[in-house]
Design a protein around this motif. Structure first.
Motif, PDB file in Angstrom:
ATOM      1  N   GLU A  46      10.166  21.781   0.797  1.00 47.01           N
ATOM      2  CA  GLU A  46       9.954  20.252   0.254  1.00 47.01           C
ATOM      3  C   GLU A  46       8.666  19.952  -0.622  1.00 47.01           C
ATOM      4  N   GLY A  47       8.957  18.987  -1.228  1.00 44.16           N
ATOM      5  CA  GLY A  47       8.136  18.829  -2.246  1.00 44.16           C
ATOM      6  C   GLY A  47       8.046  17.505  -2.912  1.00 44.16           C
ATOM      7  N   ILE A  48       7.367  17.127  -3.057  1.00 40.20           N
ATOM      8  CA  ILE A  48       7.161  15.807  -4.388  1.00 40.20           C
ATOM      9  C   ILE A  48       7.448  16.381  -5.973  1.00 40.20           C
ATOM     10  N   LEU A  49       8.715  16.050  -6.773  1.00 41.69           N
ATOM     11  CA  LEU A  49       8.524  16.351  -8.479  1.00 41.69           C
ATOM     12  C   LEU A  49       7.615  15.750  -8.612  1.00 41.69           C
ATOM     13  N   ALA A  50       6.506  16.205  -9.664  1.00 49.67           N
ATOM     14  CA  ALA A  50       5.919  15.387 -10.378  1.00 49.67           C
ATOM     15  C   ALA A  50       5.458  14.939 -11.824  1.00 49.67           C
ATOM     16  N   GLY A  51       5.301  14.132 -12.870  1.00 52.02           N
ATOM     17  CA  GLY A  51       5.840  14.064 -14.023  1.00 52.02           C
ATOM     18  C   GLY A  51       6.716  13.698 -14.472  1.00 52.02           C
ATOM     19  N   VAL A  52       7.410  13.057 -13.805  1.00 52.87           N
ATOM     20  CA  VAL A  52       9.197  12.889 -14.499  1.00 52.87           C
ATOM     21  C   VAL A  52       9.311  11.786 -15.524  1.00 52.87           C
ATOM     22  N   GLU A  53       8.490  10.637 -14.686  1.00 54.57           N
ATOM     23  CA  GLU A  53       7.815   9.793 -15.975  1.00 54.57           C
ATOM     24  C   GLU A  53       7.170  10.100 -17.126  1.00 54.57           C
ATOM     25  N   ILE A  54       6.824  10.465 -17.428  1.00 54.17           N
ATOM     26  CA  ILE A  54       6.169  12.040 -18.470  1.00 54.17           C
ATOM     27  C   ILE A  54       6.946  12.687 -19.322  1.00 54.17           C
ATOM     28  N   ALA A  55       7.620  12.857 -18.550  1.00 51.71           N
ATOM     29  CA  ALA A  55       8.955  14.260 -19.129  1.00 51.71           C
ATOM     30  C   ALA A  55       9.801  13.352 -19.297  1.00 51.71           C
ATOM     31  N   ARG A  56      10.090  12.177 -19.043  1.00 51.64           N
ATOM     32  CA  ARG A  56      11.578  10.764 -19.327  1.00 51.64           C
ATOM     33  C   ARG A  56      10.195  10.448 -21.204  1.00 51.64           C
ATOM     34  N   LYS A  57       9.617  10.254 -21.064  1.00 50.72           N
ATOM     35  CA  LYS A  57       8.712   9.696 -22.408  1.00 50.72           C
ATOM     36  C   LYS A  57       8.415  10.419 -23.243  1.00 50.72           C
ATOM     37  N   VAL A  58       8.403  11.449 -23.246  1.00 54.69           N
ATOM     38  CA  VAL A  58       8.557  13.087 -24.204  1.00 54.69           C
ATOM     39  C   VAL A  58       9.980  13.177 -25.124  1.00 54.69           C
ATOM     40  N   PHE A  59      11.231  13.565 -23.794  1.00 53.51           N
ATOM     41  CA  PHE A  59      13.220  13.231 -24.073  1.00 53.51           C
ATOM     42  C   PHE A  59      12.864  11.978 -24.775  1.00 53.51           C
ATOM     43  N   GLU A  60      12.727  10.926 -25.128  1.00 53.67           N
ATOM     44  CA  GLU A  60      13.309   9.874 -25.166  1.00 53.67           C
ATOM     45  C   GLU A  60      12.008   9.563 -26.129  1.00 53.67           C
ATOM     46  N   LYS A  61      11.409   9.940 -27.048  1.00 54.17           N
ATOM     47  CA  LYS A  61      10.577  10.561 -27.685  1.00 54.17           C
ATOM     48  C   LYS A  61      11.012  10.951 -28.868  1.00 54.17           C
ATOM     49  N   PHE A  62      11.062  12.539 -28.745  1.00 52.66           N
ATOM     50  CA  PHE A  62      11.471  13.879 -28.838  1.00 52.66           C
ATOM     51  C   PHE A  62      12.778  14.781 -29.388  1.00 52.66           C
ATOM     52  N   ASP A  63      13.824  14.273 -28.257  1.00 57.66           N
ATOM     53  CA  ASP A  63      15.046  14.281 -27.958  1.00 57.66           C
ATOM     54  C   ASP A  63      15.826  13.623 -26.986  1.00 57.66           C
ATOM     55  N   PRO A  64      16.619  12.708 -27.660  1.00 56.34           N
ATOM     56  CA  PRO A  64      16.833  11.767 -26.563  1.00 56.34           C
ATOM     57  C   PRO A  64      18.418  11.826 -26.139  1.00 56.34           C
ATOM     58  N   VAL A  65      18.644  12.699 -27.184  1.00 56.16           N
ATOM     59  CA  VAL A  65      20.535  13.560 -26.371  1.00 56.16           C
ATOM     60  C   VAL A  65      19.905  13.934 -25.030  1.00 56.16           C
ATOM     61  N   MET A  66      18.384  14.665 -24.972  1.00 54.65           N
ATOM     62  CA  MET A  66      18.548  15.746 -23.846  1.00 54.65           C
ATOM     63  C   MET A  66      18.237  15.098 -22.861  1.00 54.65           C
ATOM     64  N   TRP A  67      17.413  14.167 -22.385  1.00 53.97           N
ATOM     65  CA  TRP A  67      17.499  13.131 -20.920  1.00 53.97           C
ATOM     66  C   TRP A  67      17.785  12.881 -20.450  1.00 53.97           C
ATOM     67  N   PRO A  68      19.654  12.274 -20.298  1.00 55.39           N
ATOM     68  CA  PRO A  68      20.133  12.578 -18.984  1.00 55.39           C
ATOM     69  C   PRO A  68      20.799  13.440 -18.800  1.00 55.39           C
ATOM     70  N   LEU A  69      21.043  14.464 -19.604  1.00 50.30           N
ATOM     71  CA  LEU A  69      21.098  15.895 -19.518  1.00 50.30           C
ATOM     72  C   LEU A  69      19.887  16.614 -17.482  1.00 50.30           C
ATOM     73  N   TRP A  70      19.081  16.272 -18.573  1.00 48.64           N
ATOM     74  CA  TRP A  70      17.685  16.925 -17.756  1.00 48.64           C
ATOM     75  C   TRP A  70      17.779  15.687 -16.883  1.00 48.64           C
ATOM     76  N   SER A  71      17.559  14.700 -16.682  1.00 49.29           N
ATOM     77  CA  SER A  71      17.348  13.811 -15.872  1.00 49.29           C
ATOM     78  C   SER A  71      18.586  13.739 -14.561  1.00 49.29           C
ATOM     79  N   LYS A  72      19.738  13.859 -14.827  1.00 46.44           N
ATOM     80  CA  LYS A  72      20.818  14.328 -13.882  1.00 46.44           C
ATOM     81  C   LYS A  72      20.072  15.329 -12.747  1.00 46.44           C
ATOM     82  N   ALA A  73      20.011  16.415 -13.546  1.00 46.36           N
ATOM     83  CA  ALA A  73      19.866  17.924 -12.732  1.00 46.36           C
ATOM     84  C   ALA A  73      18.374  17.895 -11.989  1.00 46.36           C
ATOM     85  N   VAL A  74      16.796  16.888 -12.247  1.00 46.22           N
ATOM     86  CA  VAL A  74      15.992  16.219 -11.121  1.00 46.22           C
ATOM     87  C   VAL A  74      15.678  15.446 -10.848  1.00 46.22           C
TER      88      VAL A  74
END
Length: 83
Positions: A46-74
């Motif tokens: 068990e743990g905490i997944l860190a960096g999701v907010e920055i990952a969201r910003k990366v996807f929003e900036k460079f591949d906004p289509v991918m973010w909804p797919l990725w965010s549902k997974a993690v």
């Protein structure tokens, strides 16, 4: 003075410019441009997944289509799978 979000945006722009540039020679020579892949994150405990907010910003900036797919997974708590 720039806001925190503006500074993060600038950092992402610089990081991708340095990292991507003309492209990664190994990737360009070994993986077709049309290739798509999948990945899976397997946690050992068990743990905490860190960096999701920055990952969201990366996807929003460079591949906004991918973010909804990725965010549902993690965007769920990480639990060690039963074996």
């Amino acid at each position: 003075m720039k806001t925190r979000d503006e500074l993060i945006d600038d950092l992402l722009t610089l990081a991708f410019a340095e990292d991507v540039g003309d492209g990664d020679a190994t990737t360009l020579s070994t993986i077709p441009a049309t290739e798509m892949g999948r990945q899976q994150l397997i946690v050992k405990q068990e743990g905490i997944l860190a960096g999701v907010e920055i990952a969201r910003k990366v996807f929003e900036k460079f591949d906004p289509v991918m973010w909804p797919l990725w965010s549902k997974a993690v965007c769920v708590p990480c639990y060690r799978p039963s074996v």
